[in-house]
Design a protein around this motif. Structure first.
Motif, mmCIF file in Angstrom:
data_model
loop_
_atom_site.group_PDB
_atom_site.id
_atom_site.type_symbol
_atom_site.label_atom_id
_atom_site.label_comp_id
_atom_site.label_asym_id
_atom_site.label_seq_id
_atom_site.Cartn_x
_atom_site.Cartn_y
_atom_site.Cartn_z
ATOM 1 N N PRO A 99 80.931 76.569 36.247
ATOM 2 C CA PRO A 99 79.831 75.778 36.809
ATOM 3 C C PRO A 99 80.265 74.433 37.389
ATOM 4 O O PRO A 99 79.555 73.872 38.225
ATOM 5 C CB PRO A 99 78.886 75.585 35.616
ATOM 6 N N ALA A 100 81.426 73.910 36.964
ATOM 7 C CA ALA A 100 81.901 72.634 37.516
ATOM 8 C C ALA A 100 82.141 72.769 39.015
ATOM 9 O O ALA A 100 81.899 71.824 39.785
ATOM 10 C CB ALA A 100 83.185 72.202 36.809
ATOM 11 N N HIS A 101 82.594 73.912 39.449
ATOM 12 C CA HIS A 101 82.807 74.162 40.881
ATOM 13 C C HIS A 101 81.604 74.849 41.517
ATOM 14 O O HIS A 101 81.192 74.489 42.629
ATOM 15 C CB HIS A 101 84.047 75.026 41.092
ATOM 16 N N ASP A 102 81.040 75.818 40.806
ATOM 17 C CA ASP A 102 79.965 76.638 41.371
ATOM 18 C C ASP A 102 78.605 75.968 41.192
ATOM 19 O O ASP A 102 77.805 76.327 40.316
ATOM 20 C CB ASP A 102 79.973 78.027 40.721
ATOM 21 N N THR A 103 78.356 74.978 42.017
ATOM 22 C CA THR A 103 77.054 74.324 42.044
ATOM 23 C C THR A 103 76.062 75.222 42.772
ATOM 24 O O THR A 103 76.436 76.265 43.343
ATOM 25 C CB THR A 103 77.157 72.984 42.794
ATOM 26 N N SER A 104 74.825 74.828 42.795
ATOM 27 C CA SER A 104 73.810 75.600 43.513
ATOM 28 C C SER A 104 74.178 75.760 44.981
ATOM 29 O O SER A 104 73.998 76.828 45.574
ATOM 30 C CB SER A 104 72.436 74.921 43.394
ATOM 31 N N GLU A 105 74.681 74.688 45.562
ATOM 32 C CA GLU A 105 75.058 74.714 46.975
ATOM 33 C C GLU A 105 76.187 75.714 47.233
ATOM 34 O O GLU A 105 76.150 76.479 48.191
ATOM 35 C CB GLU A 105 75.476 73.323 47.450
ATOM 36 N N VAL A 106 77.186 75.690 46.358
ATOM 37 C CA VAL A 106 78.319 76.618 46.495
ATOM 38 C C VAL A 106 77.851 78.061 46.321
ATOM 39 O O VAL A 106 78.231 78.967 47.077
ATOM 40 C CB VAL A 106 79.425 76.282 45.467
ATOM 41 N N LEU A 107 77.001 78.277 45.330
ATOM 42 C CA LEU A 107 76.499 79.628 45.070
ATOM 43 C C LEU A 107 75.610 80.139 46.202
ATOM 44 O O LEU A 107 75.606 81.342 46.497
ATOM 45 C CB LEU A 107 75.737 79.668 43.742
#
Length: 229
Positions: free
Chosen positions: A124-132
């Motif tokens: 989750p540190a990398h996979d934010t809502s925007e990234v997802l």
């Protein structure tokens, strides 16, 4: 007398063919013949509970999706859905898992109001809502009940390892920095984890999300659950 006996037997075989062969062909066309194969005891009632074991209630969850919205297990009440744990930068099994989820999404396109997918990141540190959101777009996500979820790391790891008992963890020596299983959990309309049995009559519990055999099994078993009242 022998001739009469042969005539009688031939007549019985002819009647059997007229009555039952069309039914068998129809079952094969509708993929229902697989239900008998999974029971290991032909002749018993073919109820959904005979075919798919109830493992127990799926864990509750409360996370944030790719649109920044709060999504919980209540969003999936009355729906058949799948759960996977993945991360967007995974260089190994995740692309295969995601691709297979897209295949299942497309296979059940006509059932999208009753079928959903939950893809939970373990990074989750990398996979934010925007990234997802970008990841979902890249994959071709179009089912409105497919949510890519992120949130607190410890919460997600507890959900995976203690809630579902599907392994997920950090490992700096692993490709991508994380380890996790390639299993998919199948949940019914009432929030129960369901699974078929193996050749020995034991529940498999979770489905292989990497191999074609696991995806074929899910196509059959999701259909059973969608038809369940």
């Amino acid at each position: 007398m022998k001739n009469k006996s042969y005539i009688g037997i031939s007549f019985i075989i002819l009647i059997f063919g007229i009555i039952f062969i069309p039914r068998i062909i129809n079952r094969i066309k509708n993929d229902d013949v697989t239900k008998i194969d999974r029971l290991n005891s032909p002749g018993q009632a073919e109820t959904s509970e005979d075919l798919l074991v109830k493992i127990g209630k799926a864990p509750k969850f409360n996370l944030t999706n790719h649109n920044g919205e709060t999504i919980t297990n209540k969003n999936y009440e009355g729906k058949v859905y799948l759960v996977e744990f993945f991360f967007s930068t995974c260089p190994t099994i995740c692309p295969i898992m995601n691709k297979n989820m897209v295949e299942l999404q497309n296979h059940f396109e006509k059932n999208q109001s009753d079928f959903g997918i939950v893809s939970i990141t373990i990074n989750p540190a990398h996979d934010t809502s925007e990234v997802l959101k970008e990841h979902a777009k890249h994959l071709g996500m179009k089912n409105p009940n497919w949510n890519f979820l992120t949130g607190d790391k410890e919460y997600i790891y507890d959900l995976a390892n203690k809630g579902f008992s599907i392994f997920a963890g950090e490992n700096k020596e692993s490709d991508g920095g994380f380890e996790h299983s390639g299993l998919f959990a199948l949940i019914d309309k009432n929030g129960n984890i369901r699974s078929r049995k193996d050749d020995f009559g034991n529940p498999i519990v979770y489905y292989d999300g990497i191999e074609a055999t696991g995806i074929q099994a899910l196509k059959q078993d999701i259909k059973v659950l969608l038809e369940e009242k």
